[in-house]
Design an enzyme around this catalytic site. Sequence first.
Site, short mmCIF file in Angstrom:
data_model
loop_
_atom_site.label_atom_id
_atom_site.label_comp_id
_atom_site.label_asym_id
_atom_site.label_seq_id
_atom_site.Cartn_x
_atom_site.Cartn_y
_atom_site.Cartn_z
CE LYS A 97 -36.48 82.26 44.79
NZ LYS A 97 -35.28 82.85 45.42
CE1 TYR B 178 -39.28 88.00 50.93
CE2 TYR B 178 -39.31 86.50 48.97
CZ TYR B 178 -38.67 87.56 49.72
OH TYR B 178 -37.38 87.99 49.44
CE1 TYR C 127 -33.98 88.81 52.67
CE2 TYR C 127 -32.66 87.31 51.64
CZ TYR C 127 -33.82 88.30 51.54
OH TYR C 127 -34.66 88.14 50.57
CG ASP D 3 -44.38 85.08 43.50
OD1 ASP D 3 -44.00 84.55 42.95
OD2 ASP D 3 -43.94 85.89 44.68
C1 PLP Z 1 -42.37 83.12 46.00
C2 PLP Z 1 -41.35 84.29 45.89
N1 PLP Z 1 -41.59 85.81 45.29
C3 PLP Z 1 -40.64 86.62 44.92
C4 PLP Z 1 -39.46 86.30 45.47
C5 PLP Z 1 -38.20 87.46 45.25
O1 PLP Z 1 -37.37 86.92 44.13
P1 PLP Z 1 -35.93 87.46 43.99
O2 PLP Z 1 -35.20 87.30 45.16
O3 PLP Z 1 -35.48 87.00 42.81
O4 PLP Z 1 -36.03 89.18 43.97
C6 PLP Z 1 -38.78 85.39 46.03
C7 PLP Z 1 -37.44 84.87 46.51
O5 PLP Z 1 -37.37 84.04 47.47
C8 PLP Z 1 -39.91 84.35 46.22
O6 PLP Z 1 -39.70 82.91 46.90
#
Ligand code: PLP
Length: 423
Positions: free
Chosen positions: A271, A148, A20, A242
């Site tokens: 995470k 996201y 980023y 998610d």
């Molecule tokens: C809600 C959500 N989904 C997916 C992701 C993507 O995860 P990664 O960075 O482990 O690919 C993130 C990352 O910030 C997220 O916050």
Amino acid sequence: MTKDLPDWFREGYGNIWLPYAQMQTVGEALPVVATDGVMIELADGRRLIDGIASWWTACHGYNNPQMQEKIIAQVKNMSHVMLGGLVHEGAATLAKRLADLLPGDLNHVFFSESGSVSVEIALKMAAQYWINLGEQGHSRFVCFRSGYHGDTTAAMSVGDSEAGMHKAFSGFLSQQFLQPLPETDQEMAEFNEFLAEHKGQIAAVIMEPLVQGAGGMKFHGPETLAAIAKICFKHDVLLILDEIFTGFGRTGTMFACEQADITPDIICLGKALTAGTVAMAATVATDRVYDAFLSDDADKAFMHGPTYMANPLACAAANASLDIFRDEPVLDRVRRIEGHLMQSLGQFRGLPGVVDVRVKGAIGVIQMKEIGDLAALRQQFADEGVWIRPFGDIIYLTPSFSMESHELAALTQAIDKVLNSRE
Ligand SMILES: Cc1ncc(COP(=O)(O)O)c(C=O)c1O
């Protein structure tokens, strides 16, 4: 380059492409040499209090001795073995524990190495669910503004492709049904009509439950989540939650969906699954979704298999983290942090430029009217001895659950100082 940098930094920094970041203008990153508890130690000896737990992963703090012990034991025995045709104890134990912890019949765990990939897997699973049932046309996903779900291609397509960070790709990505997140009765009724009209084209609805994280730390209530789920179930549209950000206690319960008392068809975890140690994610499906892949026909199998899926080190880390959740009052710690943040961040309400202050679980957000130069702001925080990484128009905290009150107070004091230094 700044003087007195370590040799490894001088020699290797130029070869790293940062996330980023506009590499032409980005300021120099900070060289880190160690982590400890909630601290990040820099090469020049400074120690920063980490206010965001390394992108929301290190939920028990860094270098947790119990986790270290389990990971080291695992390294000595078996660092990796492929999952194709071979299964090891850590994977089986973790799959069972996740299934037991998750609500309803989310019983079938598909491991991967990153959140984005777990989302790709969820989308692919949902699409193939319909293909396997012989139902044609379920080829698009419903997603929400400010959502996201990651940076890989399909995950980008279900993010906010109009306002989000991937908008430059809008002509390149699969077209999905991007909707406003319904909240009022009127909006729910419109969402209901939308699903009724388009359900034959929809593979699934995907959303982040209770908190849209990277899209701006926007909150909605459990009743909103419950109402959306109810509409999905009514129209027989699959629901993917998610919980990569919200899972493992961040919003006050082990999983955010518990607060709405719902079970999605598919859930994505990542995470804090391994508490900031080893990369791992998981996509977990209900019996109904899983059963649609069972057949005498080999073509109905789920054709996916990340090389490092269920990596034994990651499984050991995740199992060790779940031990901590089982043995220690981790969710009480989240409640304590929530109380602290409510009180301490509350003082910023009404300050010039502050539009909103909101707290949910161990997430505290100060929404600014305009944030100005993000890089300068991040630098100011580092100068105050804290690692806080504002983005968009927000300054936020997502501390480790092990953070003590005096450390939380130091974060708030740094924010106070930085906010008050603004013109
Ligand atoms: C809600 C959500 N989904 C997916 C992701 C993507 O995860 P990664 O960075 O482990 O690919 C993130 C990352 O910030 C997220 O916050």
